[in-house]
Design an enzyme around this catalytic site. Structure first.
Site, PDB file in Angstrom:
ATOM      1  CG  HIS A   4      -2.198  -0.575   1.064  1.00 51.27           C
ATOM      2  ND1 HIS A   4      -2.812  -1.344   2.002  1.00 51.27           N
ATOM      3  CD2 HIS A   4      -3.042  -0.501   0.030  1.00 51.27           C
ATOM      4  CE1 HIS A   4      -3.984  -1.719   1.548  1.00 51.27           C
ATOM      5  NE2 HIS A   4      -4.139  -1.230   0.343  1.00 51.27           N
ATOM      6  NE  ARG A  55      -4.316  -4.287 -13.092  1.00 52.13           N
ATOM      7  CZ  ARG A  55      -3.250  -3.624 -13.534  1.00 52.13           C
ATOM      8  NH1 ARG A  55      -3.219  -2.316 -13.494  1.00 52.13           N
ATOM      9  NH2 ARG A  55      -2.213  -4.284 -14.012  1.00 52.13           N
ATOM     10  NE  ARG A  83      -8.274  -7.305 -15.617  1.00 50.53           N
ATOM     11  CZ  ARG A  83      -7.057  -7.304 -15.092  1.00 50.53           C
ATOM     12  NH1 ARG A  83      -6.014  -7.680 -15.819  1.00 50.53           N
ATOM     13  NH2 ARG A  83      -6.845  -6.909 -13.859  1.00 50.53           N
ATOM     14  CD  GLU A 115      -4.039 -12.038 -17.889  1.00 48.86           C
ATOM     15  OE1 GLU A 115      -3.304 -11.275 -17.258  1.00 48.86           O
ATOM     16  OE2 GLU A 115      -5.267 -12.084 -17.706  1.00 48.86           O
ATOM     17  CG  ASN A 163       1.890  -6.811 -15.156  1.00 46.91           C
ATOM     18  OD1 ASN A 163       2.828  -6.372 -15.806  1.00 46.91           O
ATOM     19  ND2 ASN A 163       0.908  -6.055 -14.724  1.00 46.91           N
ATOM     20  NE  ARG A 205       1.458  -9.897 -11.022  1.00 45.78           N
ATOM     21  CZ  ARG A 205       0.395  -9.422 -11.674  1.00 45.78           C
ATOM     22  NH1 ARG A 205      -0.245 -10.195 -12.545  1.00 45.78           N
ATOM     23  NH2 ARG A 205      -0.008  -8.205 -11.508  1.00 45.78           N
TER      24      ARG A 205
HETATM   25  C1  PEP Z   1      -1.071  -8.411 -16.614  1.00 45.49           C
HETATM   26  O1  PEP Z   1      -1.134  -9.552 -16.150  1.00 45.49           O
HETATM   27  O2  PEP Z   1      -0.125  -7.992 -17.307  1.00 45.49           O
HETATM   28  C2  PEP Z   1      -2.138  -7.438 -16.347  1.00 45.49           C
HETATM   29  C3  PEP Z   1      -2.169  -6.264 -16.934  1.00 45.49           C
HETATM   30  O3  PEP Z   1      -3.068  -7.789 -15.427  1.00 45.49           O
HETATM   31  P1  PEP Z   1      -2.869  -7.731 -13.837  1.00 45.49           P
HETATM   32  O4  PEP Z   1      -1.576  -7.030 -13.567  1.00 45.49           O
HETATM   33  O5  PEP Z   1      -4.059  -7.012 -13.334  1.00 45.49           O
HETATM   34  O6  PEP Z   1      -2.849  -9.179 -13.497  1.00 45.49           O
HETATM   35 MG    MG Z   2      -2.984 -10.325 -15.313  1.00 46.66          MG
END
Ligand code: PEP
Ligand code: MG
Length: 576
Positions: free
Chosen positions: A184, A291, A327, A426, A449, A460
């Protein structure tokens, strides 16, 4: 003078004295005399009510949604039955009220911290935060006052409620021992533009309160007790940043075009609906990723259709005349919601999340789709499906979208009949089937990501292996290139909304792959737009980059390329 290196997470420099955030709560607790059980329980009840009052006051003064969200989560936590029961039981067992609160908060935090889930790990800090707040009230200790003077805040971690309140007028930089870039504290520091360096580990202990430090939020460099040469360097960096900001300001309202005039729209990623307010100020054209899970998180139950509709319409209307890509719910993984009863999973990132939940709960999905469709009437919206691994998921989703459309028609509610439906790329599964998927959707958006973590099998959010997590790895580049080629061979457009899209170093290769749109966090837009003016689509570069052997190699090739361009620009400028 001593130099230490951390991870720079919010750009900018600062030279100021340190305010350390450690406080000796334990010492005071040990000297506290216990009264009767009844008196201790009543002291706890009063402290709990006073803490609620303090938090409500902070919410009233919150200057943005992220701050308010953090504080609202604290309000929910303070009355959490598990926490209150545990505190009461400890007091009945003979502990003092403040000791019971701190022990119960520590236990709950340890439990949350042990869960392999970045989001829940972060919540453990919130529990400590509210525990300390109640204890300070009982012991009459005041929290460090960050609203006086001008400091670099320094600690192992920083309480979310403290960050929520700070302003760049009093806080020049933040330096933390902990390494999470998704905490945060870091998220709020980013929105406030306060230079931040994390991951300093126990180097933090060597920094004394009141000591002068130089902080570079871009490189992660910290210099303790800097000498005159560093002070001069600081002035030079400030001047360079100011000059750059001037250059950026000058292009805010200019279109995002390459050297040869080719237009490439740069969009922003939106989490909280109010993030859209930064689109215009940063010269972006639309939203490439909204998002929506943030509309669902931190609530006791799923938001209803009208509540969702208002949240989506807010963004769609403000993005107008540009596209707003919404999304569908990507909950699960690192983004839990209690009411969905996802349960404990051994591998949440490989678990019941995103489109999997939506297809298993068609009413939840259709409610969201109806809300998005209704919002589409107020601007230009598109629907984007996350975490797709197979064609059947797309076809099943489209069937539900058609049902939602039919329901709205029957109810006489207007929506955009021609709304586009696209998917996030993804997962490696989606990459392999890109040709087939491109035939059933209107667009792709690459989520680097997740694509990076799934392609490389590197979590990640795990700081221990973060050096292995790199979207410049040749396998990730190959995957992205394959997907871009499949999109264009099938006549659909392709965007990117993962972090890679906002990385200036990636820009030349993304241009060469033929991306049609790039979507990034708002503060990255002007940096990318500025660099674009010096670049052209270069297929020779693409061949060179695809021949790279490692992420380090890719970075070296791209750095060399950009240095050559910069040199050419400088020579060109001299010629005139
Ligand atoms: C991603 O996975 O690159 C993405 C944009 O979605 P999030 O980061 O919300 O998983
Ligand atoms: Mg993602």
């Amino acid at each position: 003078m001593k130099q230490i290196m951390g991870k720079g997470v919010v750009d900018g420099v600062c030279l100021a004295s340190v305010m350390t955030l450690s406080e000796d709560i334990e010492g005071v607790l040990d000297r506290y005399a216990v009264s009767t059980i009844e008196d201790e329980k009543s002291a706890y009840q009063q402290a709990s009510q006073a803490a609620v009052g303090q938090i409500e006051e902070l919410i009233k003064n919150a200057t943005d949604q992220t701050q308010a969200d953090v504080l609202n989560a604290h309000l929910l936590m303070i009355t959490d039955v598990m926490l209150t029961d545990s505190i009461e039981a400890k007091i009945s067992g003979g502990l003092s009220a403040p000791r019971a609160v701190m022990d119960a908060a520590n236990e709950m935090a340890a439990m949350l911290g042990a869960i392999e889930d970045e989001y829940l790990k972060e919540r453990s800090k919130d529990v400590i935060d509210i525990g300390k707040r109640m204890v300070r009230i009982m012991l009459g200790i005041s929290a460090p006052d960050i609203a006086v003077g001008y400091h670099v805040l320094c600690g192992d971690d920083i309480e979310p409620s403290m960050v929520a309140n700070m302003t760049s007028e009093h806080v020049g930089a933040i330096i933390l021992g902990q390494g999470s870039t998704t905490s945060h504290a870091v998220i709020i520091a980013k929105t406030k533009g306060i230079p931040t360096v994390v991951g300093l580990g126990n180097h933090i202990d060597a920094i004394e309160n009141g000591e002068t430090v130089y902080v570079d939020g871009e490189t992660g460099e910290i210099i303790i007790s800097p000498d005159e040469t560093v002070k001069v360097r600081y002035q030079e960096r400030v001047a360079a940043i100011k000059a750059m900001a001037k250059q950026y300001d000058a292009i805010v309202d200019q279109p995002s075009v390459l050297k040869d005039g080719m237009h490439l729209p740069l969009a922003i990623n939106v989490g909280n609906p109010t993030d859209i307010d930064s689109m215009k100020a940063n010269g972006a054209e639309g939203v490439g990723l909204y998002r929506t899970e943030f509309v669902f998180m931190g609530k006791a139950k799923a938001p209803d259709e009208d509540e969702q509709f208002e949240a989506y319409r807010y963004v769609v209307e403000r993005a107008k005349p540009h596209l707003c890509v919404i999304r569908t719910l990507d909950i699960g993984g690192d983004k839990p919601a209690d009411y969905l009863e996802i349960g404990e999973e051994a591998n949440p990132f490989l678990g019941w999340r995103a489109i999997r939940i939506c297809l298993d709960k068609p009413e939840l999905f259709k409610t969201q789709i109806r809300a998005i469709l209704r919002a589409s009437h107020y601007g230009k919206a598109a629907i984007m499906l996350p975490m797709i691994i197979s064609e059947s998921e797309v076809l099943d989703s489209k069937a539900l979208i058609d049902e939602a459309k039919a329901e709205l028609r029957t109810a006489g509610m207007p929506f955009d009949e021609a709304i586009e439906v696209g998917i996030m790329i993804e997962t490696p599964a989606a990459v392999m089937q890109a040709e087939r998927l491109a035939k059933v959707v209107d667009f792709f958006s690459v989520g680097t990501n997740d694509l990076t973590q799934y392609t490389l099998a590197v979590d990640r959010g795990n700081p221990k292996i973060s050096d292995r997590y790199d979207y410049f790895h040749p396998s990730v580049l190959y995957a992205i290139n394959m997907v871009a080629a499949a999109a264009h061979a099938n006549g659909i457009w392709i965007g990117m909304c993962g972090e890679m899209a906002g990385d200036p170093l990636a820009l030349p290769v993304l241009l060469a792959m033929g991306f049609d749109e790039l979507s990034m966090s708002a503060p990255s837009v002007l940096k990318v737009k500025y660099l674009m003016k010096s670049l052209k689509v270069d297929s020779v570069l693409l061949d060179d980059v695809l021949a790279s052997r490692s992420a380090v190699d890719t970075r070296a090739r791209l750095t060399h390329y950009l240095e050559k361009i910069k040199l050419k620009e400088e020579i060109h400028e001299k010629d005139y």
